[in-house]
Design an enzyme around this catalytic site. Structure first.
Site, short mmCIF file in Angstrom:
data_model
loop_
_atom_site.label_atom_id
_atom_site.label_comp_id
_atom_site.label_asym_id
_atom_site.label_seq_id
_atom_site.Cartn_x
_atom_site.Cartn_y
_atom_site.Cartn_z
CD1 TRP A 70 -0.30 -1.83 2.93
CD2 TRP A 70 0.67 0.15 3.32
NE1 TRP A 70 0.52 -1.97 4.03
CE2 TRP A 70 1.12 -0.76 4.30
CE3 TRP A 70 1.15 1.46 3.37
CZ2 TRP A 70 2.02 -0.41 5.30
CZ3 TRP A 70 2.05 1.81 4.37
CH2 TRP A 70 2.47 0.88 5.31
CG ASN A 71 5.11 1.13 0.53
OD1 ASN A 71 4.68 0.30 -0.26
ND2 ASN A 71 6.37 1.12 0.94
CE LYS A 128 -3.14 -9.71 -1.81
NZ LYS A 128 -3.71 -8.42 -1.34
N PRO A 129 -3.57 -6.40 -5.26
CG PRO A 129 -5.04 -4.64 -5.80
CD PRO A 129 -4.79 -6.12 -6.04
CB ALA A 130 -2.24 -3.32 -0.17
N GLY A 151 6.46 -6.32 0.52
CA GLY A 151 5.75 -6.15 1.78
C GLY A 151 6.63 -6.58 2.93
CB SER A 152 5.78 -7.51 6.38
OG SER A 152 4.87 -8.56 6.13
CD GLU A 190 11.23 -3.83 -2.00
OE1 GLU A 190 11.64 -3.80 -0.81
OE2 GLU A 190 10.39 -3.05 -2.46
CG LEU A 191 10.91 -9.61 1.78
CD1 LEU A 191 11.45 -10.86 2.44
CD2 LEU A 191 9.41 -9.72 1.57
CB CYS A 231 11.28 -0.79 1.86
SG CYS A 231 11.21 -0.45 0.11
CD GLU A 236 10.80 -1.72 7.19
OE1 GLU A 236 10.23 -2.84 7.25
OE2 GLU A 236 11.07 -1.17 6.11
P1 NAD Z 1 2.00 -6.98 4.58
O1 NAD Z 1 3.22 -7.73 4.22
O2 NAD Z 1 0.98 -7.62 5.48
O3 NAD Z 1 1.20 -6.51 3.25
C1 NAD Z 1 1.75 -6.45 1.96
C2 NAD Z 1 0.87 -7.22 0.98
O4 NAD Z 1 0.79 -8.59 1.39
C3 NAD Z 1 -0.57 -6.73 0.89
O5 NAD Z 1 -1.02 -6.89 -0.44
C4 NAD Z 1 -1.31 -7.70 1.78
O6 NAD Z 1 -2.68 -7.80 1.46
C5 NAD Z 1 -0.58 -8.99 1.47
N1 NAD Z 1 -0.69 -10.02 2.51
C6 NAD Z 1 -0.74 -9.85 3.85
N2 NAD Z 1 -0.81 -11.05 4.46
C7 NAD Z 1 -0.80 -11.98 3.50
C8 NAD Z 1 -0.85 -13.40 3.50
N3 NAD Z 1 -0.90 -14.10 4.63
N4 NAD Z 1 -0.83 -14.05 2.32
C9 NAD Z 1 -0.75 -13.36 1.17
N5 NAD Z 1 -0.70 -12.02 1.10
C10 NAD Z 1 -0.71 -11.34 2.24
O7 NAD Z 1 2.47 -5.65 5.23
P2 NAD Z 1 1.66 -4.74 6.26
O8 NAD Z 1 1.16 -5.49 7.44
O9 NAD Z 1 0.63 -4.02 5.49
O10 NAD Z 1 2.81 -3.78 6.75
C11 NAD Z 1 3.62 -4.24 7.83
C12 NAD Z 1 5.03 -3.88 7.63
O11 NAD Z 1 5.53 -4.43 6.41
C13 NAD Z 1 5.33 -2.40 7.47
O12 NAD Z 1 5.32 -1.74 8.70
C14 NAD Z 1 6.66 -2.45 6.82
O13 NAD Z 1 7.65 -2.69 7.76
C15 NAD Z 1 6.54 -3.63 5.88
N6 NAD Z 1 6.19 -3.21 4.50
C16 NAD Z 1 7.19 -3.08 3.63
C17 NAD Z 1 6.93 -2.64 2.36
C18 NAD Z 1 8.04 -2.46 1.37
O14 NAD Z 1 7.98 -1.56 0.55
N7 NAD Z 1 9.04 -3.33 1.41
C19 NAD Z 1 5.64 -2.33 1.97
C20 NAD Z 1 4.59 -2.50 2.89
C21 NAD Z 1 4.89 -2.95 4.17
#
Ligand code: NAD
Length: 504
Positions: A175-176, A199-201, A252-253, A274-275, A308, A405
């Site tokens: 989502w960022n 699959k977007p956030a 994402g995370s 890309e975490l 990130c 982070e």
């Molecule tokens: P997240 O990893 O939960 O979300 C990122 C994506 O993964 C979203 O599309 C979400 O719907 C999807 N997702 C979440 N759980 C899933 C699962 N079990 N199976 C499949 N897809 C899944 O991240 P968050 O909770 O929204 O953010 C938490 C932390 O993650 C942030 O504070 C940050 O540290 C990190 N983050 C990093 C980036 C980056 O650019 N690397 C981007 C977003 C978040």
């Protein structure tokens, strides 16, 4: 179901985002219909999209199911032969046309991004241009997916290596950067000849669905680019289980990245991740203080800290430690916190309440363990998604903020004495995405850039990303690269062909 339950008295006139959205030239950007199986699907069930600055519901979107995802995979499979066979130049022309449409609609898209993500409008506009840039760049790079001819080790043989599209790709995006993280993945996959399912956030689906409208208008055939929104686990499970999905790209995370890597193991998919980051921003005492402060401000507060690449540990050499803190605090005092649609705003809300809560936990923990809160710009009546830009000094690595982070507008400053010491401290992290070094000593800059265990190093700059660079991390910050020719390779397989018996 609303993904964000924040309901708080808003300091803004009700419906600021809604009013801006109503003025969009492209009303179809607001329907919230998903694109899969060759059609737009309004969905029987709908989820709310919320303005993180006010807690107000701004739109609803279709909630797709696992069955919908299976239909999308089947549609992608059908579209693959045609897309694969299309000349790269023709695919490139479609990608360029998509990029042009995105730029033509930059104003509307920026309002969408700000309304659902929260970032200041100027940053949203920048993201649109940045995102379109990946489509343009990969449009050309697809034509340069050269193979190799290898000098033969066998008499009478010719050895060739070809690069071929890997198959159907899937992207799970954050989502960022709700536009650019899609185009960075889709540009590469599509240029390589692969259909891609996105699959977007759930927090930021409107931007994704809007660029899908433009993708269709640009001429991407049905099934080649699909966007499904809904519950992350329900939608990702069919993607992970289906052996026809050959490449999976995630941003994402680290926690979710690990789960996806494990889930992709059964069908041995090519996974790029890309975490998270935990970027060290190292400032030596030989630098121009003003340049270092500007760099640290940019690296800390862009995207309101939800990046990130964000500077998570600002290491300042003892000789300029106090001067740096004074100058940095003065620069921070100029930051305006508010709604991203207010042109004066520099720092908006956190998109997710959980991210704002994590910032507050890290601040409390640091103060409890001896850090000093030097500046914390308060703004009255803001919703709990807002975190006042906060400067913490005297931070150490045993505090939460020193080893995990942050993802918000909290700046942690740590003093250091020697080069050896700071290299060791910077490298003592499981993360290895971005790092920054500020010094006027060329030899030192070269030594640091060599010894630091990070995928990206900015030397005397906080601005280094873009389509031509291999974006990615070492250690638990990820696998693979995005952007650059390495990004294209994530969606391709190598094929070695040996032509033998040429003498006949
Ligand atoms: P997240 O990893 O939960 O979300 C990122 C994506 O993964 C979203 O599309 C979400 O719907 C999807 N997702 C979440 N759980 C899933 C699962 N079990 N199976 C499949 N897809 C899944 O991240 P968050 O909770 O929204 O953010 C938490 C932390 O993650 C942030 O504070 C940050 O540290 C990190 N983050 C990093 C980036 C980056 O650019 N690397 C981007 C977003 C978040």
């Amino acid at each position: 179901m609303a993904f964000q339950s924040t309901r708080h008295k808003s300091p803004y006139p009700i419906g600021l985002a809604a009013r801006h959205l109503q003025n969009l030239g492209r009303r179809d950007f607001l329907t919230g219909a998903a694109l899969f199986d060759g059609r737009w699907v309004a969905g029987e069930e709908r989820d709310a999209v919320v303005d993180p600055a006010t807690g107000e519901e701004i739109a609803t979107v279709a909630r797709c199911s696992a069955a919908d995802m299976k239909a999308a995979i089947a549609a992608a499979e059908q579209s693959f032969p045609c897309w694969r066979e299309m000349l790269p130049a023709r695919r490139g022309a479609i990608l360029r046309s998509w990029a042009s449409l995105i730029l033509d609609h930059a104003d509307e898209l920026a309002v969408l991004v700000t309304s659902e993500q929260g970032k200041p409008l100027a940053e949203a506009r920048h993201e649109i241009a940045y995102g379109a840039g990946f489509l343009e760049w990969f449009a050309a790079e697809g034509e340069r997916a050269y193979g190799e001819t290898i000098p033969s080790h066998k008499v009478g043989s010719l050895l060739h290596v070809r690069m071929q599209p890997i198959g159907i790709a899937a992207a799970i995006t954050p989502w960022n950067f709700p536009v650019a993280m899609i185009t960075r993945k889709a540009g590469a996959a599509l240029a390589a000849g692969c259909p891609i399912i996105v699959k977007p956030a759930p927090e930021t689906p409107l931007s994704a669905l809007a660029i899908a409208r433009l993708a269709e208008q640009a001429g991407l055939p049905p099934g080649v680019f699909q966007v499904l929104v809904g519950n992350p686990i329900e939608l990702s499970t069919p993607l992970l289980r289906d052996p026809r999905i050959r490449a999976l790209s995630f941003t994402g995370s680290t926690e979710v990245g690990r789960l996806l890597l494990e889930g992709a193991a059964d069908s041995v998919k090519k996974v790029s991740l890309e975490l998270g980051g935990h970027a060290p921003f190292i400032i030596f005492d030989d630098v121009d203080l003003g340049k270092a402060v500007n760099g640290a401000m940019a690296a800390k507060f862009a995207t309101s800290g939800q990046d990130c690449l964000a500077a998570n540990r600002i290491y300042v050499q003892r000789g300029i430690y106090t001067a740096f803190i004074d100058a940095f605090a003065a620069a921070m005092a100029q930051l305006k916190v508010g709604h991203g649609l207010d042109p004066a705003t520099d720092v908006g809300p956190m998109t997710k309440l959980s991210v704002a809560d994590k910032c507050r936990i890290q601040i409390d923990d640091a103060v409890k363990h001896g850090a000093r809160r030097v500046a914390a710009k308060q703004s009255a009546n803001l919703t709990p998604n807002f975190v006042p830009p906060t400067l913490l000094t005297g931070v150490t690595e045993n505090m939460l903020i020193g080893h995990e982070e942050t993802f918000g507008p909290v700046a942690a400053v740590l003093p250091f004495d020697s080069e050896e010491e700071v290299i060791a401290r910077a490298n003592a992290s499981e993360m290895g995405l971005a790092s920054y070094v500020y010094t006027d000593n060329l030899r030192r800059a070269l030594r640091l850039s060599e010894r630091i265990e990070y995928g990206m190093v900015g030397v005397n700059t906080a601005s280094f990303t873009g389509p031509p660079i291999p974006f990615g991390g070492w250690k638990q910050s990820g696998l693979g690269r995005e952007g650059s020719r390495h990004g294209l390779a994530e969606y391709m397989e190598l094929k070695y062909v040996c032509f033998g018996d040429l003498a006949g």
